[in-house]
Design a protein around this motif. Sequence first.
Motif, mmCIF file in Angstrom:
data_model
loop_
_atom_site.group_PDB
_atom_site.id
_atom_site.type_symbol
_atom_site.label_atom_id
_atom_site.label_comp_id
_atom_site.label_asym_id
_atom_site.label_seq_id
_atom_site.Cartn_x
_atom_site.Cartn_y
_atom_site.Cartn_z
ATOM 1 N N HIS A 184 -1.309 0.992 -4.951
ATOM 2 C CA HIS A 184 -0.666 -0.122 -4.460
ATOM 3 C C HIS A 184 0.736 -0.247 -5.239
ATOM 4 O O HIS A 184 0.667 0.378 -6.465
ATOM 5 N N PRO A 217 -1.278 5.380 3.958
ATOM 6 C CA PRO A 217 -1.811 5.000 2.429
ATOM 7 C C PRO A 217 -3.286 5.350 2.041
ATOM 8 O O PRO A 217 -4.329 5.733 3.001
ATOM 9 N N ARG A 245 0.890 -1.051 -0.042
ATOM 10 C CA ARG A 245 -0.040 -0.053 0.031
ATOM 11 C C ARG A 245 1.002 1.043 -0.220
ATOM 12 O O ARG A 245 1.797 1.618 0.929
#
Length: 468
Positions: free
Chosen positions: A434, A429, A421
């Motif tokens: 990702h 995040p 992440r």
Amino acid sequence: MRAPVSPIPLRVAIIGGGISGTLVAVNLLRLARGPLEITLIERDPPVGRGVAYRTWDGEHLLNVTAAGLGAFPDAPGDFLEWAKAHAGRFGFPDEVGGEDFLPRHVYGHYVYHKLVEARERARRDVVFRVVAGEVIDIGEGGGQARLQLRDGMLIAADQVVLALGNLPGEYPIRRSLPFYKSARYVHVPWRDDALDRIPADSGVLLVGSGLTAVDMINSLVARGHRGPIHALSRRGLSPQVHRVPLPKRPLWFSPEEPPKGLRALVRSTRAEVARAAAEGEDWRAVVDALRPVTSRLWQGLDLDDRRRFLAHVRPFWEIHRHRLAPAVHARIEALRTSGRLTFHSGRLVEFDELDGTVEATWRCRRDGSLKKARVSKVINCTGPRSDYSKFQHPLFINLLARGLIDHDPLALGLHAEPDGRVRRYRWEPSGWLHSLGAPIKGVLWECTAIPEIRAQAFALASRLLDGV
């Protein structure tokens, strides 16, 4: 009676169609249990090969044996079985064994085959498409991400994967030089024309002495080059060779209680190498025993120890960890013994173009003296850079300006969580962005070889399908 409402598909956009991005797509196709839309965006198709496995040069071999290179964590022998079934076909060896070092293009073909296979077997409500294009910006809003491509195309997604692979290397002398625009300088050694227009008897300078330099040496020789080859790096180190077969050696400490700190870890490893030698075993088995816990050890080091590792240990770790196939190593040693190949240690000072050639000057590491070599071409083989702040691509510039990404504290890629992440600038995040592989080297360190990439790809695909 009201018609049933169709579930809204999850939309996943994968930026990068190399090995890591393709394996994420393959796992999404295999694991999907509901409506799904996958968009794999690659600026330089075909997908599934990336830089390392795109080459058709038969001298470019995998740096590990065929056994255990399967694309999935639960089927490590899948590649070997597939390669055996294809033995004897055009571009494949006549026979394949588990201890063979196969041409890299064979592995690229295998990964593409896995993609085709997964696509054919996917659920009917799973849509997969490849888009040839380059993403230059990502915005967020309304509960979705919006990707903008260079040609103006917009793609909406619920989840985005940055599968960017390795960045081009740093410039050999870290300042702007007119020489970098010369036809006698090659910045990206994987260009199709990188070795064009090199007279057979002329000299060549490779800046770097690692795996990329070895590939260029092999390609030069295969093309009939007969002139001197100079490989220059700070320490003049070159990769060690694999030993096959290599008996496994157990880890000599508990992963839960490793040596504390970098100094203790280095001392412990050296002591284990000495013990292995006394027992008639090989140092390679000691290095390989560390591999399953390398990421955990890296995460256990504080920032100062990580910085010391990069400054003092990394060059030696790299040449012992990333080794050469025996046949490749033998060829390199034969060239070195004959005097055609010389490894130099030093720091480049300047380039001068003279009478259709290049005179390179460097300061020798050993005694500080200045050395010179007259060559027809300089090829940058320094390996990939990892500092995204210095790579002036619109995507990174825009993501940073929007605060959607942050740089790793040691400039080893993106600031991210161990599960991939990506962290916002100095924050947590986003939940929809990702990454895997090279961009998260700073958090995992050991994350760019096939065993690590396949595990990351499987785990990331599983998380995305489970609702992150």
